[in-house]
Write a protein that holds these residues in place. Sequence first.
Motif, short mmCIF file in Angstrom:
data_model
loop_
_atom_site.label_atom_id
_atom_site.label_comp_id
_atom_site.label_asym_id
_atom_site.label_seq_id
_atom_site.Cartn_x
_atom_site.Cartn_y
_atom_site.Cartn_z
N LYS A 1 -12.18 -3.37 3.84
CA LYS A 1 -10.82 -3.39 4.39
C LYS A 1 -10.57 -4.68 5.18
CE LYS A 1 -7.66 -0.50 7.05
NZ LYS A 1 -7.35 -1.00 8.36
N GLY B 1 -5.68 -10.27 0.70
CA GLY B 1 -4.83 -9.09 0.65
C GLY B 1 -3.58 -9.32 -0.19
N TRP C 1 0.87 -1.17 0.00
CA TRP C 1 0.00 0.00 0.00
C TRP C 1 0.91 1.22 0.00
CZ3 TRP C 1 -5.26 0.23 -0.38
CH2 TRP C 1 -5.93 -1.00 -0.34
N SER D 1 -5.26 -12.14 5.03
CA SER D 1 -3.93 -12.49 4.54
C SER D 1 -3.95 -13.02 3.10
CB SER D 1 -3.25 -13.50 5.47
OG SER D 1 -3.99 -14.69 5.54
N PHE E 1 -8.72 -6.49 2.11
CA PHE E 1 -7.36 -5.96 2.17
C PHE E 1 -6.58 -6.45 3.38
CE2 PHE E 1 -9.66 -2.25 0.03
CZ PHE E 1 -9.53 -2.84 -1.22
N ASP E 2 -7.24 -6.61 4.54
CA ASP E 2 -6.54 -7.08 5.74
C ASP E 2 -6.53 -8.60 5.87
OD1 ASP E 2 -6.02 -4.46 6.40
OD2 ASP E 2 -7.53 -4.33 7.98
N ARG F 1 -2.45 -7.41 -3.70
CA ARG F 1 -1.13 -6.77 -3.87
C ARG F 1 -0.34 -7.41 -5.00
NH1 ARG F 1 -0.70 -7.95 1.42
NH2 ARG F 1 1.44 -8.69 1.14
#
Length: 186
Positions: free
Chosen positions: A101, A111, A68, A108, A105-106, A115
């Motif tokens: 989120k 997320g 991020w 594992s 995104f949070d 990425r």
Amino acid sequence: MSDSRKVERGGVSPWFILLLLPLALLVGWALGRVDVPRPKPAETAALVGGTAQVGEATGTPAGQLSQWTTYDAAMEESRRTGKPVMLDFNAEWCGPCQALKREVFDDSRRGEAVRAMVIPVSITDRSREEGRNPAQTDELQARYQIDAFPTLVVFSPASGRTEQTKGFGGGDASLQWIRAAAQSVK
């Protein structure tokens, strides 16, 4: 003298129903706080391409996970690597933003998949909390015509293509959308 406010036997007073309303709201709130069973890692991996290897599922080598970052740093990384940028327009007060989120995104596995596919940037609206936004936040919200939170924008500076979605439809659906958008803008 006769009282015209008689309640028939067996009937329910409307006042009794009004007394139950707060109880129903409390039960609904409590049920909304219950954790929902999450899919096993193998099931989640299938959602990002049918394999447990994140890199294979996204076309990005597993060692090339983006962190991020800021908008400017994401643009620089995208120009260097060709990887699409994802802007997450959100707000602290927004419940669906916090769910996105937490569940995507949070998480594992999800997320890491995000990425691997895109360079993620969080653009947090601060107008309610601070009365205004930083200039760059206002400029990006205007450029992408943001009128709801959360809104995800995936774009490629190289191709000029952009994909956008509003709202949060669940962790798996969001991950599928990000994957499709990242492929579409390349």
